[in-house]
Motif scaffolding. Structure first.
Motif, PDB file in Angstrom:
ATOM      1  N   ARG A   1       0.854  -1.191   0.000  1.00 33.44           N
ATOM      2  CA  ARG A   1       0.000   0.000   0.000  1.00 33.44           C
ATOM      3  C   ARG A   1       0.882   1.230   0.000  1.00 33.44           C
ATOM      4  NH1 ARG A   1      -4.562   2.162  -1.273  1.00 33.44           N
ATOM      5  NH2 ARG A   1      -6.060   2.645   0.323  1.00 33.44           N
ATOM      6  N   VAL A   2       0.523   2.221  -0.816  1.00 32.99           N
ATOM      7  CA  VAL A   2       1.248   3.485  -0.849  1.00 32.99           C
ATOM      8  C   VAL A   2       0.242   4.632  -0.911  1.00 32.99           C
ATOM      9  CG1 VAL A   2       1.557   3.401  -3.370  1.00 32.99           C
ATOM     10  CG2 VAL A   2       3.073   4.821  -1.992  1.00 32.99           C
ATOM     11  N   THR A   3       0.544   5.688  -0.164  1.00 31.14           N
ATOM     12  CA  THR A   3      -0.286   6.894  -0.172  1.00 31.14           C
ATOM     13  C   THR A   3       0.602   8.075  -0.534  1.00 31.14           C
ATOM     14  OG1 THR A   3      -1.695   5.992   1.563  1.00 31.14           O
ATOM     15  CG2 THR A   3      -1.836   8.361   1.179  1.00 31.14           C
ATOM     16  N   TYR A   4       0.156   8.849  -1.512  1.00 35.26           N
ATOM     17  CA  TYR A   4       0.860  10.055  -1.948  1.00 35.26           C
ATOM     18  C   TYR A   4       0.056  11.263  -1.494  1.00 35.26           C
ATOM     19  CZ  TYR A   4       2.738   6.559  -5.157  1.00 35.26           C
ATOM     20  OH  TYR A   4       3.309   5.421  -5.694  1.00 35.26           O
ATOM     21  N   ILE A   5       0.735  12.230  -0.909  1.00 28.52           N
ATOM     22  CA  ILE A   5       0.089  13.462  -0.470  1.00 28.52           C
ATOM     23  C   ILE A   5       0.829  14.621  -1.116  1.00 28.52           C
ATOM     24  CG2 ILE A   5      -0.655  14.849   1.500  1.00 28.52           C
ATOM     25  CD1 ILE A   5      -0.032  12.201   3.182  1.00 28.52           C
ATOM     26  N   LEU A   6       0.098  15.449  -1.843  1.00 33.35           N
ATOM     27  CA  LEU A   6       0.693  16.607  -2.521  1.00 33.35           C
ATOM     28  C   LEU A   6      -0.131  17.847  -2.232  1.00 33.35           C
ATOM     29  CD1 LEU A   6       1.138  13.985  -4.555  1.00 33.35           C
ATOM     30  CD2 LEU A   6       2.101  15.753  -5.992  1.00 33.35           C
ATOM     31  N   PRO A   7       0.507  18.956  -1.920  1.00 27.75           N
ATOM     32  CA  PRO A   7      -0.235  20.201  -1.744  1.00 27.75           C
ATOM     33  C   PRO A   7      -0.903  20.649  -3.053  1.00 27.75           C
ATOM     34  CG  PRO A   7       1.952  20.405  -0.789  1.00 27.75           C
ATOM     35  CD  PRO A   7       1.914  19.117  -1.551  1.00 27.75           C
TER      36      PRO A   7
END
Length: 129
Positions: free
Chosen positions: A74-80
């Motif tokens: 599982r991978v989660t990407y967070i970008l402004p």
């Protein structure tokens, strides 16, 4: 199995009170990781370079846990700025192209305006790792 805590030595971990990763049995939970080079506490202005450094940091953390990128489920990407996500794709494909973990991307403010991406992973160590 006892819980094992892994630290990168980042000042963020000490100041906020968290671990870079927690290992529980065969599971490895890697905290949201940014593009800081922890040895110098510097960060690039380019999102692609930050993405690369995030994954280098994550790879190193997984190795400390006795796991590898191939164990990521599982991978989660967070970008402004969600509009910048496509710029990250070639780097993400380089690291996860064959692994193809379940993934989510969402847009949210990060702790520092210099940060353009944060990546969190969960890995399940294989018996071969």
């Amino acid at each position: 199995m006892k819980r094992k805590l892994i630290s990168s030595g980042s000042t963020f971990e000490a100041n906020i009170g968290y671990s870079r990763a927690v290992v529980q049995d065969n599971w490895v939970f890697v905290s949201g990781t940014t593009g800081y080079d922890y040895s110098t506490m510097t960060i690039s202005d380019a999102i692609t370079e930050q993405t690369e450094q995030c994954l280098i940091n994550i790879k190193h953390t997984l190795e400390q846990a006795g796991a590898s990128l191939s164990d990521v489920v599982r991978v989660t990407y967070i970008l402004p700025d969600a509009n910048e996500f496509e710029n990250c794709w070639p780097v993400l494909k380089k690291y996860f192209g064959e692994i193809r973990p379940a993934a989510t991307m969402f847009s949210a403010a990060l702790a520092d305006d210099k940060m353009k991406i944060e990546i969190q992973v969960t890995a399940l160590k294989s018996k071969n790792t």
